[in-house]
Design an enzyme around this catalytic site. Structure first.
Site, PDB file in Angstrom:
ATOM      1  N   HIS A 246       0.805  -1.401  -0.089  1.00 14.35           N
ATOM      2  CA  HIS A 246       0.060   0.245   0.054  1.00 14.35           C
ATOM      3  C   HIS A 246       0.948   1.329   0.029  1.00 14.35           C
ATOM      4  O   HIS A 246       0.230   2.439  -0.050  1.00 14.35           O
ATOM      5  CB  HIS A 246      -0.925   0.211   1.274  1.00 14.35           C
ATOM      6  CG  HIS A 246      -2.345   0.844   1.134  1.00 14.35           C
ATOM      7  ND1 HIS A 246      -2.583   1.827   1.710  1.00 14.35           N
ATOM      8  CD2 HIS A 246      -3.211   0.543  -0.155  1.00 14.35           C
ATOM      9  CE1 HIS A 246      -3.896   2.242   1.639  1.00 14.35           C
ATOM     10  NE2 HIS A 246      -4.156   1.550   0.379  1.00 14.35           N
TER      11      HIS A 246
ATOM     12  N   LYS B 133       3.126   4.484  -1.024  1.00 11.38           N
ATOM     13  CA  LYS B 133       3.124   5.370  -2.348  1.00 11.38           C
ATOM     14  C   LYS B 133       4.424   6.401  -1.984  1.00 11.38           C
ATOM     15  O   LYS B 133       4.126   7.485  -1.539  1.00 11.38           O
ATOM     16  CB  LYS B 133       1.808   6.125  -2.401  1.00 11.38           C
ATOM     17  CG  LYS B 133       0.431   5.569  -2.838  1.00 11.38           C
ATOM     18  CD  LYS B 133      -0.205   5.318  -1.422  1.00 11.38           C
ATOM     19  CE  LYS B 133      -1.368   4.528  -1.604  1.00 11.38           C
ATOM     20  NZ  LYS B 133      -2.276   4.124  -0.409  1.00 11.38           N
TER      21      LYS B 133
ATOM     22  N   ASP C  23      17.290   9.142  -7.115  1.00 12.82           N
ATOM     23  CA  ASP C  23      18.711   9.411  -7.027  1.00 12.82           C
ATOM     24  C   ASP C  23      19.364   9.106  -5.480  1.00 12.82           C
ATOM     25  O   ASP C  23      20.256   9.809  -5.239  1.00 12.82           O
ATOM     26  CB  ASP C  23      19.261  10.795  -7.401  1.00 12.82           C
ATOM     27  CG  ASP C  23      19.170  10.842  -8.859  1.00 12.82           C
ATOM     28  OD1 ASP C  23      18.820   9.951  -9.689  1.00 12.82           O
ATOM     29  OD2 ASP C  23      19.284  12.065  -9.578  1.00 12.82           O
TER      30      ASP C  23
END
Ligand SMILES: [Zn+2]
Length: 219
Positions: A159, A161, A166
């Site tokens: 779940h 996000k 870099d």
């Protein structure tokens, strides 16, 4: 009062002695200050920003990060908004893009990953196994272009996000990579250059990347 030679010599002597003592005291103070005084740490630059959604319209990718939009009556937004800023953050990548996202159906964001991959940026994507084949899923497009996508293979959700770019900055929040999240939902996406946070999310990504290696699921 007559000024005697002895008096002049005495006065000059006192002046020189006073000067020397002052100089010794001052130099001692500088030495002590350098040796014992705790330096005041320079304030670390902590750039951060939060993008809130929904936007009124989906940002025009060509306008913001492409070669310009030549479409007459383009129905995408040419006004800066949260998605256009997300485009710009993602295109800062020069070395790596580690993307962990639950649902991925936005084609503009998929195109940015593909373009980065073609430029030599190492793009790794982790998503939820049950979201791979949803309508408009971009996962197979990414795989077709050679980007490795790994999934959980669990009835529980992958779940997260978040994105680490870099290993320099982190984007994290509630924002799924879907048009519904862009123009419908109340969502937030925080960007931070905090090295501590970037490191922790990067380690978590690496942990999941190893955990979701397909070889682990061969029975
Ligand atoms: Zn446009």
């Amino acid at each position: 009062m007559a000024v005697t030679t002895g008096g002049i010599i005495k006065t000059v002597g006192i002046t020189i002695a006073f000067g020397l003592i002052s100089e010794v005291c001052y130099q001692s103070y500088l030495w002590w200050k350098k040796k014992y005084r705790t330096p005041i740490p320079k304030k670390k630059k902590q750039e951060c920003e939060v993008l809130f959604f929904p936007d009124n319209r989906v940002a025009c990718k060509s306008h913001f990060i492409g070669e310009g939009c030549g479409k007459l009556g383009c129905h995408f937004s040419h006004e800066p908004n949260s998605l256009s800023k997300l485009f710009e953050y993602l295109t800062k990548a020069r070395k790596s893009l580690d993307v962990c996202v639950f649902v991925f159906t936005c084609s503009s964001l998929a195109d940015i990953l593909v373009e980065a991959h073609k430029k030599g940026v190492v793009v790794r994507v982790i998503t939820d196994d049950e979201q791979v084949d949803v309508s408009n899923s971009q996962i197979w497009k990414l795989r077709k272009e050679g980007i490795i996508v790994r999934t959980d293979r669990s009835s529980f959700f992958m779940h997260h996000k978040f994105v680490v770019v870099d290993q320099a900055f982190l984007m994290n929040g509630s924002f799924n990579w879907t048009n519904q999240a862009i123009t419908g939902n109340q969502e937030n996406l925080m960007i931070t250059y905090s090295t501590d946070l970037v490191q922790q999310y990067s380690q978590e990504f690496d942990k999941l990347w190893k955990q979701f290696n397909p070889q682990n699921f061969i029975s």
